[in-house]
Scaffold this active site. Structure first.
Site, PDB file in Angstrom:
ATOM      1  N   SER A  25       0.807  -0.645   7.537  1.00 39.83           N
ATOM      2  CA  SER A  25       0.490   0.188   8.696  1.00 39.83           C
ATOM      3  C   SER A  25      -0.964   0.616   8.527  1.00 39.83           C
ATOM      4  O   SER A  25      -1.486   0.590   7.408  1.00 39.83           O
ATOM      5  CB  SER A  25       1.405   1.408   8.774  1.00 39.83           C
ATOM      6  OG  SER A  25       1.089   2.359   7.784  1.00 39.83           O
ATOM      7  N   TYR A  26      -1.679   0.972   9.575  1.00 38.73           N
ATOM      8  CA  TYR A  26      -1.200   1.093  10.919  1.00 38.73           C
ATOM      9  C   TYR A  26      -2.123   0.283  11.833  1.00 38.73           C
ATOM     10  O   TYR A  26      -3.114  -0.267  11.363  1.00 38.73           O
ATOM     11  CB  TYR A  26      -1.199   2.584  11.342  1.00 38.73           C
ATOM     12  CG  TYR A  26      -2.552   3.287  11.159  1.00 38.73           C
ATOM     13  CD1 TYR A  26      -3.468   3.375  12.206  1.00 38.73           C
ATOM     14  CD2 TYR A  26      -2.912   3.841   9.926  1.00 38.73           C
ATOM     15  CE1 TYR A  26      -4.700   4.013  12.036  1.00 38.73           C
ATOM     16  CE2 TYR A  26      -4.146   4.462   9.755  1.00 38.73           C
ATOM     17  CZ  TYR A  26      -5.023   4.545  10.799  1.00 38.73           C
ATOM     18  OH  TYR A  26      -6.255   5.148  10.610  1.00 38.73           O
ATOM     19  N   GLU A  61       0.914  -5.009  11.075  1.00 32.14           N
ATOM     20  CA  GLU A  61       0.461  -3.614  10.970  1.00 32.14           C
ATOM     21  C   GLU A  61       1.303  -2.822  11.956  1.00 32.14           C
ATOM     22  O   GLU A  61       1.147  -2.962  13.171  1.00 32.14           O
ATOM     23  CB  GLU A  61      -1.024  -3.498  11.336  1.00 32.14           C
ATOM     24  CG  GLU A  61      -1.949  -4.232  10.376  1.00 32.14           C
ATOM     25  CD  GLU A  61      -2.407  -3.382   9.191  1.00 32.14           C
ATOM     26  OE1 GLU A  61      -1.760  -2.362   8.878  1.00 32.14           O
ATOM     27  OE2 GLU A  61      -3.416  -3.760   8.588  1.00 32.14           O
ATOM     28  N   ARG A  68      -3.334   4.803  -1.992  1.00 31.69           N
ATOM     29  CA  ARG A  68      -3.199   3.439  -1.452  1.00 31.69           C
ATOM     30  C   ARG A  68      -2.839   2.396  -2.530  1.00 31.69           C
ATOM     31  O   ARG A  68      -2.020   1.514  -2.319  1.00 31.69           O
ATOM     32  CB  ARG A  68      -4.533   3.052  -0.808  1.00 31.69           C
ATOM     33  CG  ARG A  68      -4.688   1.592  -0.409  1.00 31.69           C
ATOM     34  CD  ARG A  68      -6.040   1.379   0.233  1.00 31.69           C
ATOM     35  NE  ARG A  68      -6.397  -0.010   0.407  1.00 31.69           N
ATOM     36  CZ  ARG A  68      -6.178  -0.718   1.514  1.00 31.69           C
ATOM     37  NH1 ARG A  68      -5.557  -0.172   2.537  1.00 31.69           N
ATOM     38  NH2 ARG A  68      -6.579  -1.965   1.588  1.00 31.69           N
ATOM     39  N   ASN A 124      -3.558  -5.746  -2.406  1.00 25.85           N
ATOM     40  CA  ASN A 124      -3.893  -6.709  -1.345  1.00 25.85           C
ATOM     41  C   ASN A 124      -5.340  -7.194  -1.425  1.00 25.85           C
ATOM     42  O   ASN A 124      -5.860  -7.759  -0.468  1.00 25.85           O
ATOM     43  CB  ASN A 124      -3.613  -6.101   0.036  1.00 25.85           C
ATOM     44  CG  ASN A 124      -3.051  -7.140   0.998  1.00 25.85           C
ATOM     45  OD1 ASN A 124      -2.429  -8.114   0.577  1.00 25.85           O
ATOM     46  ND2 ASN A 124      -3.294  -6.938   2.296  1.00 25.85           N
ATOM     47  N   ARG A 125      -5.958  -6.991  -2.572  1.00 33.61           N
ATOM     48  CA  ARG A 125      -7.264  -7.585  -2.882  1.00 33.61           C
ATOM     49  C   ARG A 125      -7.200  -8.317  -4.216  1.00 33.61           C
ATOM     50  O   ARG A 125      -8.191  -8.812  -4.705  1.00 33.61           O
ATOM     51  CB  ARG A 125      -8.357  -6.503  -2.965  1.00 33.61           C
ATOM     52  CG  ARG A 125      -8.539  -5.657  -1.711  1.00 33.61           C
ATOM     53  CD  ARG A 125      -9.163  -6.462  -0.564  1.00 33.61           C
ATOM     54  NE  ARG A 125      -9.373  -5.625   0.615  1.00 33.61           N
ATOM     55  CZ  ARG A 125      -8.444  -5.380   1.547  1.00 33.61           C
ATOM     56  NH1 ARG A 125      -7.245  -5.932   1.444  1.00 33.61           N
ATOM     57  NH2 ARG A 125      -8.723  -4.604   2.587  1.00 33.61           N
ATOM     58  N   HIS A 161       0.844  -1.201   0.000  1.00 38.29           N
ATOM     59  CA  HIS A 161       0.000   0.000   0.000  1.00 38.29           C
ATOM     60  C   HIS A 161       0.875   1.245   0.000  1.00 38.29           C
ATOM     61  O   HIS A 161       1.723   1.420   0.888  1.00 38.29           O
ATOM     62  CB  HIS A 161      -0.942  -0.014   1.201  1.00 38.29           C
ATOM     63  CG  HIS A 161      -1.980  -1.082   1.086  1.00 38.29           C
ATOM     64  ND1 HIS A 161      -2.371  -1.867   2.139  1.00 38.29           N
ATOM     65  CD2 HIS A 161      -2.698  -1.487   0.010  1.00 38.29           C
ATOM     66  CE1 HIS A 161      -3.302  -2.727   1.716  1.00 38.29           C
ATOM     67  NE2 HIS A 161      -3.517  -2.509   0.429  1.00 38.29           N
ATOM     68  N   ARG A 200       0.688   4.499   0.634  1.00 33.92           N
ATOM     69  CA  ARG A 200       0.798   5.535   1.668  1.00 33.92           C
ATOM     70  C   ARG A 200       1.388   5.048   2.981  1.00 33.92           C
ATOM     71  O   ARG A 200       1.671   5.847   3.869  1.00 33.92           O
ATOM     72  CB  ARG A 200      -0.592   6.099   1.936  1.00 33.92           C
ATOM     73  CG  ARG A 200      -1.585   5.056   2.450  1.00 33.92           C
ATOM     74  CD  ARG A 200      -2.995   5.603   2.405  1.00 33.92           C
ATOM     75  NE  ARG A 200      -3.989   4.597   2.750  1.00 33.92           N
ATOM     76  CZ  ARG A 200      -5.296   4.797   2.672  1.00 33.92           C
ATOM     77  NH1 ARG A 200      -5.754   5.964   2.249  1.00 33.92           N
ATOM     78  NH2 ARG A 200      -6.145   3.853   2.992  1.00 33.92           N
TER      79      ARG A 200
HETATM   80  O1  0X9 Z   1      -6.694  -4.222   4.483  1.00 36.42           O
HETATM   81  C1  0X9 Z   1      -5.529  -4.575   4.287  1.00 36.42           C
HETATM   82  O2  0X9 Z   1      -5.112  -4.940   3.204  1.00 36.42           O
HETATM   83  C2  0X9 Z   1      -4.534  -4.548   5.459  1.00 36.42           C
HETATM   84  N1  0X9 Z   1      -4.785  -3.389   6.264  1.00 36.42           N
HETATM   85  S1  0X9 Z   1      -4.292  -1.920   5.696  1.00 36.42           S
HETATM   86  O3  0X9 Z   1      -4.825  -0.880   6.553  1.00 36.42           O
HETATM   87  N2  0X9 Z   1      -2.713  -1.859   5.800  1.00 36.42           N
HETATM   88  O4  0X9 Z   1      -4.695  -1.792   4.347  1.00 36.42           O
HETATM   89  C3  0X9 Z   1      -4.704  -5.779   6.292  1.00 36.42           C
HETATM   90  C4  0X9 Z   1      -4.385  -7.047   5.577  1.00 36.42           C
HETATM   91  C5  0X9 Z   1      -4.821  -8.243   6.319  1.00 36.42           C
HETATM   92  N3  0X9 Z   1      -4.907  -9.392   5.443  1.00 36.42           N
HETATM   93  C6  0X9 Z   1      -5.876  -9.537   4.512  1.00 36.42           C
HETATM   94  N4  0X9 Z   1      -6.909  -8.746   4.440  1.00 36.42           N
HETATM   95  N5  0X9 Z   1      -5.761 -10.588   3.721  1.00 36.42           N
HETATM   96 ZN    ZN Z   2      -1.698  -1.889   4.032  1.00 38.14          ZN
END
Ligand code: 0X9
Ligand code: ZN
Length: 449
Positions: free
Chosen positions: A340-341, A414, A268, A286-287, A213, A215
């Site tokens: 983070s965070y 995190e 992000r 991360n999606r 991410h 930021r």
């Molecule tokens: O939402 C996320 O991707 C992560 N939090 S953030 O605030 N850094 O964006 C957490 C990731 C946890 N793992 C998964 N969601 N697979």
């Molecule tokens: Zn993140």
């Protein structure tokens, strides 16, 4: 010139120097041509008159199927910083504040003001970084330091400095280091991974990444710090560290990172364009991994900050990492990814409300890391299963490495803080936070044994 205007001129000069330093184009990294939507044409986004809020009691609203974050994003133009089953952090302009507050009150949600002016947080972060760097430069002239990359942890560093640092490490320890370019981004930037190994064929492996991410600047800072902790004293590292093969990728999302440093501090996603919306860019990497991709917690809307992309692995960054790791899954024992965070150490699953079957082992190792962190820096970290503390979300790199590759020790860390500054963590906290990240890596390495 009076004292006040002299100060103002000094501030202006510092900011100008910073703008030049930070804007140092990455074109030299790969010789690529900047895309037409890229930062050269863009006016930096400012967050004057923007507040940072924490919204409490969101669980009742969610029970009544009020999609709080979607409404805040789409109706009130808010930028979601953090979402979990207990609260939502977001930034919102003062102009929208009144209407948003009455909507929230009508649904019995309270708002807490975390910061009055987000731009102030960003400006303070910048100024503090400049001051810390200047202080270091002053010392350097006296000490004639020989670090060519100029890497340091007094401030957040550009992609160029981070990549130069990786090259520098490789050049210093050519026998045990190998530097890979595992692919390129939409913007033409290299995706770089450094391998450290005395025995690549037989060692157990650990992967560490940061900067998924854009930021979350403390993440690449922490991962490069981990690299320095490993290499500054490699010969004296304990056996459980030296007998591992380390794969280190400080910035998985270089386009986003550069964009966050030059145009929009709160960006992000990556920067790939959407075919459906000419004005919307970026996929949440991360999606975008191929696990539970259609599950909750991600969006089909290319304009959303949690857009999952047009298909799993649709993004060059995701694809490059997935291919690289799939080829090296043999003996891959740990996958650590720094974000983070929140001060959390979380383990799968995130895409469904179930724990992995060896959750007790993962919880135990994470607890040990958290206890050691408290001893070192006094910062509390909570260890837990992801879906419980962050809610359900599909397509994450952590779940993918466990579910598809079968990696045992999978953690998302995190880093700091818990919302006081959020992503805009003042540079004075970089070193201690990075020590916390290093402590997790050390503890996991020891657990692999
Ligand atoms: O939402 C996320 O991707 C992560 N939090 S953030 O605030 N850094 O964006 C957490 C990731 C946890 N793992 C998964 N969601 N697979
Ligand atoms: Zn993140």
């Amino acid at each position: 010139m009076n004292h006040r205007s002299l100060l103002l001129w000094m501030l202006f000069g510092s900011l100008l120097a910073l703008a030049v330093a930070r804007g140092n184009s990455n074109a030299s990294l790969t010789g690529h041509v900047l895309g037409d939507h890229e930062d050269l044409n863009e006016i930096p986004v400012r967050y004057d008159d923007t507040e940072l809020w924490r919204i409490h009691n969101i669980s009742d609203a969610l029970l009544w199927t009020v999609p709080v974050t979607e409404i805040m994003e789409n109706k009130f133009g808010a930028n979601i910083w953090k979402e979990n089953p207990k609260y939502v952090d977001l930034s919102i302009t003062k102009m929208q504040a009144k209407a948003a507050r009455s909507f929230l009150n009508a649904h019995r949600m309270d708002t807490e003001l975390l910061a009055r002016n987000v731009q102030d947080l960003i400006d303070e972060e910048q100024l503090e970084g400049i001051r810390a760097t200047q202080a270091k430069l002053g010392r350097r002239i006296r000490k004639a330091s020989n670090d060519a990359s100029g890497m340091n942890w007094n401030d957040y560093q550009s992609l160029e400095t981070i990549y130069d640092y990786m090259r520098e490490i490789r050049a210093k320890y050519p026998d045990i280091c190998r530097l890979y370019t595992i692919g390129h981004t939409y913007g033409g930037r290299e995706l770089k991974v450094l391998r450290i190994s005395e025995n690549p064929r037989d060692n157990k492996k650990i992967w560490i990444d940061g900067g998924i991410h854009a930021r979350e600047w403390i993440s690449p800072a922490t991962v490069t710090f981990i690299l320095s902790k490993l290499m500054d004293d490699w010969e004296n590292q304990p056996k459980y560290i030296r007998e591992l093969t380390w794969y280190i990728m400080p910035v998985m999302n270089p386009d986003g990172y550069h964009y966050s440093r030059t145009v929009n501090r709160l960006w992000r996603k990556n920067r790939s364009p959407s075919t459906r919306h000419a004005n919307c860019f970026g996929v949440d990497l991360n999606r975008n991994f191929d696990i539970g991709w259609t599950s909750q917690g991600s969006s089909k809307d290319p304009c959303s900050d949690i857009y999952r992309g047009s298909a799993p692995n649709s993004e060059l960054e995701t694809k490059a990492v997935a291919e690289f790791l799939s080829k090296r899954k043999y003996n891959l024992e740990a996958y650590l990814t720094y974000h983070s965070y929140g001060q959390l150490i979380v383990y799968p699953w995130a895409f469904k409300a179930v724990k992995v079957k060896d959750a007790n082992v993962l919880q135990r190792v994470a607890n040990t890391a958290a206890e050691r962190i408290i001893q070192k820096t006094g910062t509390p970290y909570k260890a837990a299963v992801t879906h419980e503390v962050l809610g359900i979300a599909g397509g994450g790199s952590d779940d993918w490495s466990r579910g598809v590759l079968g990696v045992k020790y999978v953690y998302t860390v995190e880093l700091r803080d818990r919302g006081l500054n959020g992503f805009v963590l003042p540079p004075k906290y970089i070193k201690d936070t990075a020590i916390e990240g290093w402590t997790v890596a050390e503890t996991v390495a020891q657990a692999i044994g």
